[in-house]
Design a protein around this motif. Sequence first.
Motif, mmCIF file in Angstrom:
data_model
loop_
_atom_site.group_PDB
_atom_site.id
_atom_site.type_symbol
_atom_site.label_atom_id
_atom_site.label_comp_id
_atom_site.label_asym_id
_atom_site.label_seq_id
_atom_site.Cartn_x
_atom_site.Cartn_y
_atom_site.Cartn_z
ATOM 1 N N ALA A 110 -3.173 -3.476 -1.729
ATOM 2 C CA ALA A 110 -2.140 -2.747 -0.995
ATOM 3 C C ALA A 110 -1.143 -3.741 -0.414
ATOM 4 O O ALA A 110 -1.494 -4.857 -0.045
ATOM 5 C CB ALA A 110 -2.758 -1.920 0.115
ATOM 6 N N ARG B 203 0.398 1.055 -2.879
ATOM 7 C CA ARG B 203 -0.793 0.727 -3.668
ATOM 8 C C ARG B 203 -0.317 0.155 -4.988
ATOM 9 O O ARG B 203 0.360 0.833 -5.774
ATOM 10 C CB ARG B 203 -1.631 1.974 -3.890
ATOM 11 C CG ARG B 203 -2.758 1.780 -4.856
ATOM 12 C CD ARG B 203 -4.087 2.037 -4.186
ATOM 13 N NE ARG B 203 -5.163 2.031 -5.169
ATOM 14 C CZ ARG B 203 -5.856 0.951 -5.446
ATOM 15 N NH1 ARG B 203 -5.608 -0.163 -4.812
ATOM 16 N NH2 ARG B 203 -6.830 0.983 -6.328
ATOM 17 N N THR C 84 3.189 1.534 3.166
ATOM 18 C CA THR C 84 2.125 0.857 2.432
ATOM 19 C C THR C 84 2.163 1.322 0.982
ATOM 20 O O THR C 84 2.188 2.518 0.707
ATOM 21 C CB THR C 84 0.754 1.156 3.065
ATOM 22 O OG1 THR C 84 0.792 0.735 4.433
ATOM 23 C CG2 THR C 84 -0.346 0.414 2.350
#
Length: 123
Positions: free
Chosen positions: A79, A45, A43
């Motif tokens: 995200a 950001r 993931t």
Amino acid sequence: MRFTAPPFRITFPAMKKYILLLIPLTAALLLSACYRNDIRTATFRIDQLRTQESVQLIGKALQQLEGIQEIRSDIEGRALTVVFNGRLLYLKNIEFAIVSAGFSLPNWPAEASAKDKLPEELQ
């Protein structure tokens, strides 16, 4: 008078067959054990992830990489989650593709020339 002993020879014909069978069997087992499925999830950001257009631009950049299986976006949380095959692709390759598309990561800012190619609202 000379005493000579007859040559002492023990043969194991069955043992030779077992050894000859064990060598390829062991090699086959070792080679098959080396492969494993290595699906990873990462993931990222990305503060510039504000619109569906930004998701499409990143998706186009990641599409060129072999091993990407799925891309999920969370525009509200800014995200991007990427599911990829770790045997074909490294995390740094994905990060480089995102940064090359003009999007900055927390530890890796995008180059100015790549950012200039983005639409005005994403810069």
